[in-house]
Write a protein that holds these residues in place. Structure first.
Motif, PDB file in Angstrom:
ATOM      1  N   PRO A  94      -0.361  -1.523   8.691  1.00  0.00           N
ATOM      2  CA  PRO A  94      -0.709  -0.326   9.466  1.00  0.00           C
ATOM      3  C   PRO A  94      -0.028  -0.309  10.822  1.00  0.00           C
ATOM      4  O   PRO A  94       0.272  -1.358  11.392  1.00  0.00           O
ATOM      5  N   LYS A  95       0.228   0.889  11.295  1.00  0.00           N
ATOM      6  CA  LYS A  95       0.811   1.052  12.634  1.00  0.00           C
ATOM      7  C   LYS A  95      -0.260   1.650  13.540  1.00  0.00           C
ATOM      8  O   LYS A  95      -0.773   2.734  13.241  1.00  0.00           O
ATOM      9  N   LEU A  96      -0.535   0.972  14.583  1.00  0.00           N
ATOM     10  CA  LEU A  96      -1.547   1.466  15.513  1.00  0.00           C
ATOM     11  C   LEU A  96      -0.873   1.858  16.814  1.00  0.00           C
ATOM     12  O   LEU A  96      -0.015   1.136  17.322  1.00  0.00           O
ATOM     13  N   ALA A  97      -1.248   3.010  17.298  1.00  0.00           N
ATOM     14  CA  ALA A  97      -0.732   3.478  18.588  1.00  0.00           C
ATOM     15  C   ALA A  97      -1.903   3.592  19.541  1.00  0.00           C
ATOM     16  O   ALA A  97      -2.923   4.196  19.205  1.00  0.00           O
ATOM     17  N   LEU A 135       0.837  -1.201   0.000  1.00  0.00           N
ATOM     18  CA  LEU A 135       0.000   0.000   0.000  1.00  0.00           C
ATOM     19  C   LEU A 135       0.871   1.251   0.000  1.00  0.00           C
ATOM     20  O   LEU A 135       1.895   1.312   0.677  1.00  0.00           O
ATOM     21  N   LEU A 185      -6.526   4.628   7.373  1.00  0.00           N
ATOM     22  CA  LEU A 185      -6.749   3.235   6.957  1.00  0.00           C
ATOM     23  C   LEU A 185      -5.440   2.570   6.555  1.00  0.00           C
ATOM     24  O   LEU A 185      -5.194   1.422   6.858  1.00  0.00           O
ATOM     25  N   PHE A 186      -4.623   3.339   5.840  1.00  0.00           N
ATOM     26  CA  PHE A 186      -3.389   2.759   5.318  1.00  0.00           C
ATOM     27  C   PHE A 186      -2.322   2.607   6.403  1.00  0.00           C
ATOM     28  O   PHE A 186      -1.666   1.586   6.505  1.00  0.00           O
ATOM     29  N   GLN A 187      -2.166   3.687   7.187  1.00  0.00           N
ATOM     30  CA  GLN A 187      -1.025   3.732   8.105  1.00  0.00           C
ATOM     31  C   GLN A 187      -1.396   3.433   9.549  1.00  0.00           C
ATOM     32  O   GLN A 187      -0.531   3.189  10.364  1.00  0.00           O
ATOM     33  N   GLY A 188      -2.661   3.516   9.859  1.00  0.00           N
ATOM     34  CA  GLY A 188      -3.039   3.502  11.256  1.00  0.00           C
ATOM     35  C   GLY A 188      -2.730   4.858  11.870  1.00  0.00           C
ATOM     36  O   GLY A 188      -2.264   5.775  11.180  1.00  0.00           O
ATOM     37  N   ASN A 189      -2.951   4.989  13.128  1.00  0.00           N
ATOM     38  CA  ASN A 189      -2.664   6.272  13.781  1.00  0.00           C
ATOM     39  C   ASN A 189      -1.232   6.350  14.293  1.00  0.00           C
ATOM     40  O   ASN A 189      -0.838   7.340  14.892  1.00  0.00           O
ATOM     41  N   PHE A 220       0.677  -6.740   2.062  1.00  0.00           N
ATOM     42  CA  PHE A 220       0.800  -5.409   1.466  1.00  0.00           C
ATOM     43  C   PHE A 220       0.340  -4.304   2.407  1.00  0.00           C
ATOM     44  O   PHE A 220       0.607  -3.144   2.190  1.00  0.00           O
ATOM     45  N   TRP A 221      -0.363  -4.688   3.455  1.00  0.00           N
ATOM     46  CA  TRP A 221      -0.937  -3.671   4.354  1.00  0.00           C
ATOM     47  C   TRP A 221      -0.293  -3.818   5.719  1.00  0.00           C
ATOM     48  O   TRP A 221      -0.431  -4.834   6.375  1.00  0.00           O
TER      49      TRP A 221
END
Lengths: 461, 553
Positions: free
Chosen positions: B33-36, A84, A142-146, B30-31
């Protein structure tokens, strides 16, 4: 690979299942079809009578995502695999507020006839509009998250919303040849709303602390629904739900009115001008209403308070849940509401190159909930005797400059078949993944009677 | 026209030659995401921590300095069990010699004519037996009974009156009359029973001795005209059974009234594996509450702490180890008298090392004896509800130093990491501590498999979230008196990398080990824990997901 296709198709469906406002830019050039009256009621077929066959008379689909094309979703990583796209320029090139929309128009019945200098028409169409409004931060989230580049910032979801509506339009059209140069026309449309969902004044945000140790949610929203949320109301019986629904259709429970206005003017032998206003109207939604108001809230979360938990293990989660419920207060009512149609303005002109070719230009304007969405199109149309017309155009709209429209009309005896698209490149055989807009329309007409002479407005006999 | 066609074709080719999307190149993950997200936070006062760390101790504070107090209590023997009243039995022969003499007359003259009477009187003072040499002066009974049995083989009518002049029932000396009329059967007997609840008995025989019971009997034999052989008997027996006292006055001897060896778990150190401590002013208190009415003495015969791991013992020697206890006078009967003995640095050697070397248990042994100096002029007294209770308090003021203070805890991961390699590319925990304590803490987190073997990665390196030298808490800033004047903020990132993550799915246990040192503890700089000290922490997580495309078959 199969999985990838499924995911991509899902993304595509998601994107293209949310839409509004069909442009019909190519239809504007196929003036030899009765359906061209959809974009300008002053256009008139050359035949004395036309009948658009039920169901297959005119079917039109369009979808647009003005934020990005599918192939922009991905970027190559170090191993040349596609992941992505999280590059800054992807998000910075995206509009702050984007949309994806889908519109479907089905002609249930249509006919018209010529009487002296007048042309009368009647049609019934089903119009389905679906639009999802998003923000670039929403895509980024959506792509990166927060925890990516949104860390330490407020992810802006202001304007995030959903608009869905379905209505049937009963149209009575009339146009008149004022003189050899000027034709004016209009159509009164009585609207019967079937179902509607719309969000209004949404403001949402997620602010994540730069250290990742806190976040805050803020926002507010209004949601209006007609004949949709009520179907999930457990206090109503199935019969009550269906009554609400059938009343909307048969008794105009959601009544609306709209008009289309148009004119054409033959400036000289080579140049013709035209202009129209389409879908200037409203629907008053009164049936099966359920409205929700989310009061402005601001909720900061620093994690679960272990200190309280250690002191009293019984009430901490309950207390937290209760406080969240208090913060996200929601009220409901059944108040009627009115929604405006997405009004479109077409201003165009043609230049006749020779017996076969026209060059055209069109300036399309659309106003959707106070948002202006323009399009510019140049086109070339070829007429081969009376049985074939073809048009090709280049359009700039939805922040995309790779829209190549194409339309073809064929006539054999009294049967006329036509097919068109506003963006040929969105077809799978060309560059589907690189397109932001796609559309397809086709129709079948029964044409009866010949016109007297070539008309001021280009059309086919 | 050709120009137009060329332009159209060129445009078409331009557009269709835009960047293509090569689907087969899309990565299966492919995805990412980074979550905090914040996980937990807390603000603790020092008292909250001490209470949580040690549920058995009581937190007290003196001028703001906190102490943890451990206590336990033991009581004396039951009053009734060390002064008991045994059953008593005494038989008295009442047949007069004149009646015996008639038996020596040859038959048929050896008869007692009808209605001819013979009387006799008997007075006896009998010793009442006691246990453990106890001397009874007065007793108020709350239970028991006096039974009197009159038996004869004479074929004549008998009448006997028995008196216990020192036993008062309802304020009257106890006197009972028994009658036996000959009914043709011998032996002939009768028994009476008198409950003693509330009876007051004087065992001094009118102030002439102790443990004495006086019994007076008068008997009368009235002839029936039948013979007398000469070997008949006439006796009366007195029985005291089931005696229970309400109170006793007398002297109970040199009895052991209380004694115990016990231990107190010093839970503050329960998770401590080792360390050096110096609490500068610990004390041990013995608080005795005594309602027995006699002199008593408490002897502290053992006082030590023991480290469970090494078994090493730290003995303390109080001086003196015998303490005279307060007791109520006769006028204060029913009251309890308190005696408090405080063992501290001034009277007990080695007590300042009470918790050095991480003790886990505090042991003590103590006993109390009655009348340590023998009999005195004052009589002892006791009531059935009297007791001697000894409360032992070990008070640890949070004042001193510590270093090498190692804590360890093992948490059952309970399958938490089972799917971690499928879903997570990287994991970061961020800990931010605002420390208002004068403490420095380093910590390390390791993982064990189901066999408690540390988990290593493919490079053979132990997987750990922190190095043992990583500071997660830094001492607050102190003034020159050793009091914290401002907190410090320490942010620690605890990171799991993609090298380690796949191996964590085997983790069954998480071992958290910490090392604590008071500010400059190795230099033995003394600190105090004040009740307004506080610490707060925030723990958040940043997680990079690796969302896999599910396979479809």
């Amino acid at each position: 690979m199969k999985s990838i296709y499924i995911i991509l198709i899902s993304i595509a469906l998601f994107a293209y299942n949310n839409a509004h406002a069909q442009r019909n830019l190519t239809l504007h050039s196929l003036k030899n079809t009765p359906q061209s009256m959809q974009v300008n009621p002053a256009f008139r077929p050359k035949t004395n009578v036309f009948i658009s066959l039920p169901v297959i008379g005119f079917e039109s689909f369009s979808c647009t995502n003005n934020g990005f094309a599918l192939n922009q979703l991905f970027t190559a990583d170090a191993t040349d695999s596609l992941i992505l796209n999280n590059k800054d320029d992807f998000f910075s090139n995206m509009p702050k507020n984007g949309y994806v929309n889908f519109q479907m128009q089905n002609l249930l019945l249509g006919f018209g006839w010529k009487w002296k200098k007048n042309y009368y028409s009647f049609d019934i169409t089903n119009n389905f509009n679906y639009e999802f409004d998003y923000t670039s931060d929403w895509v980024k989230f959506l792509f990166q998250g927060n925890g990516g580049s949104l860390l330490g910032q407020r992810a802006n979801f202001d304007g995030l919303g959903l608009q869905i509506s379905d209505y049937i339009a009963y149209g009575i059209g009339y146009n008149r040849e004022i003189n050899d140069k000027l034709v004016v026309g209009g159509k009164l449309k009585i609207l019967s709303g079937i179902s509607n969902v719309r969000t209004k004044n949404t403001t949402f945000g997620l602010t994540t602390g730069s250290d990742g140790l806190s976040f805050a949610l803020d926002g507010s929203a209004n949601v209006n629904t007609s004949n949709s949320a009520v179907f999930f109301d457990s206090t109503k019986t199935d019969a009550q739900k269906m009554t609400s629904f059938t009343n909307s259709i048969s008794k105009f429970g959601n009544f609306g009115l709209a008009i289309d206005l148009g004119a054409t003017y033959q400036l000289n032998e080579k140049i013709a001008l035209n202009a129209s206003v389409i879908d200037l109207g409203f629907i008053n939604w009164s049936s099966g209403i359920k409205n929700y108001q989310i009061k402005p809230f601001n909720y900061a979360f620093n994690g679960i308070d272990v200190g309280s938990y250690l002191k009293d293990t019984s009430n901490v989660l309950t207390t937290m849940t209760d406080s969240i419920k208090n913060i996200f207060k929601q009220t409901e009512d059944n108040t009627k509401y009115t929604s405006a149609l997405a009004t479109k303005f077409y201003i165009g002109g043609t230049y006749k190159l020779n017996k076969y070719f026209d060059l055209g230009g069109l300036w399309y304007n659309e106003i959707v909930r106070s948002t202006y969405r323009p399009a510019l199109v140049i086109s070339s149309t070829v007429h081969v005797k009376s049985w074939l017309s073809a048009t090709i155009n280049y359009g700039m709209y939805a922040r995309a400059y790779n829209n190549l429209g194409f339309g073809l009309s064929l006539r054999g005896g009294p049967i006329q078949f036509f097919v068109l698209t506003d963006n040929l490149l969105a077809l799978p055989i060309f560059n589907m993944y690189g397109s932001r807009a796609a559309s397809a329309s086709f129709g079948l007409n029964l044409l009866i009677g010949k016109g007297k002479k070539p008309d001021a407005t280009p059309s086919v006999q | 026209m050709r120009f137009l066609i060329c332009i159209t074709l060129l445009t078409f080719l331009t557009f269709t030659s835009c960047k293509k999307l090569e689907l087969d190149k899309i990565s299966s993950s492919f995805w990412n995401p980074k979550l905090a997200a914040p996980l937990v936070y807390a603000n603790f006062q020092v008292k909250d921590i001490l209470v949580k760390a040690d549920s058995s101790g009581v937190i007290q504070h003196n001028n703001g300095v906190l102490s943890v107090v451990y206590n336990t209590e033991f009581s004396s023997l039951n009053a009734a069990s060390f002064v008991s009243l045994p059953d008593f039995n005494q038989s008295i022969d009442l047949i007069p010699a004149s009646v015996v003499a008639i038996g020596s007359i040859p038959s048929p003259l050896n008869v007692i004519p009808q209605n001819v009477s013979y009387t006799s009187t008997d007075q006896q003072t009998i010793d009442f037996p006691t246990n453990n040499g106890a001397e009874l002066n007065n007793v108020i009974f709350k239970g028991g009974a006096l039974s009197v049995n009159l038996t004869t083989t004479l074929k004549h009518d008998i009448e006997a009156t028995i008196s216990l002049p020192d036993f008062n029932v309802n304020g009257t000396p106890l006197t009972k009359k028994l009658t036996l009329n000959y009914n043709g059967n011998i032996p002939n007997s009768t028994t009476i029973s008198i409950p003693l609840n509330g009876a007051v008995a004087d065992f001094t025989a009118n102030n002439t001795g102790i443990n004495k019971i006086r019994i007076n009997t008068d008997s009368k034999i009235t002839g029936t005209g039948l013979d007398v052989v000469g070997n008949e008997n006439l006796s009366i027996s007195v029985n005291l059974t089931g005696l229970k006292f309400k109170s006793i006055t007398g002297y109970f001897g040199n009895l052991d009234v209380a004694g115990a060896t016990d231990s107190v778990s010093l839970d503050l150190f329960k998770n401590v594996t080792k360390g050096v401590f110096g609490l500068t002013n610990p004390t041990v208190k013995f608080i005795v509450n005594n309602s027995f009415g006699f002199p008593a003495e408490l002897t502290i015969n053992d006082l030590h702490t023991k480290e469970t791991g090494t078994g090493s013992i730290n003995s303390m020697l109080p001086n003196p180890n015998k303490i005279t206890l307060n007791y109520p006078t006769l006028a204060e009967k029913g009251q309890s008298k308190k005696t408090e003995i405080i063992l501290n640095k001034t009277n007990t050697s080695n007590i300042d090392a009470l918790v050095t070397s991480v003790p886990k248990y505090f042991y003590f042994g103590a006993g109390a004896k009655a009348n340590p100096n023998g009999k005195t002029a004052n009589l002892n007294f006791i009531e059935d509800t009297d007791s001697l209770k000894v409360k032992v308090e070990a008070e640890l003021p949070m004042e001193g130093y510590a270093y090498g203070f190692e804590l360890s805890d093992t948490i059952d991961a309970n399958g938490s990491f089972k799917d971690i390699d499928n879903e997570i590319n990287a994991l970061l925990f961020r800990l931010e501590v605002t420390n208002g304590f004068p403490l420095d803490v380093t910590a390390q987190i390791t993982f064990l498999d189901a066999n408690h073997i540390p988990i290593k990665n493919n490079l053979g390196n132990l997987i750990k979230l922190l190095k043992s030298s990583d500071a997660v808490l830094s001492s607050g800033n102190l003034d020159n008196t050793g009091k914290v004047i401002s907190p410090t903020v320490t942010t620690t990132n605890i990171q799991l990398t993609s090298t380690d993550i796949p191996y964590l799915k085997n983790a069954k246990y998480i071992v958290i080990a910490g090392n604590l040192e008071t500010h400059n503890g190795k230099s033995k700089s003394s600190i105090r824990l004040y009740d307004d000290y506080a610490i707060s922490f925030k723990l958040g997580m940043q997680i990079e997901g690796g969302v896999k495309i599910p396979s479809v078959n």
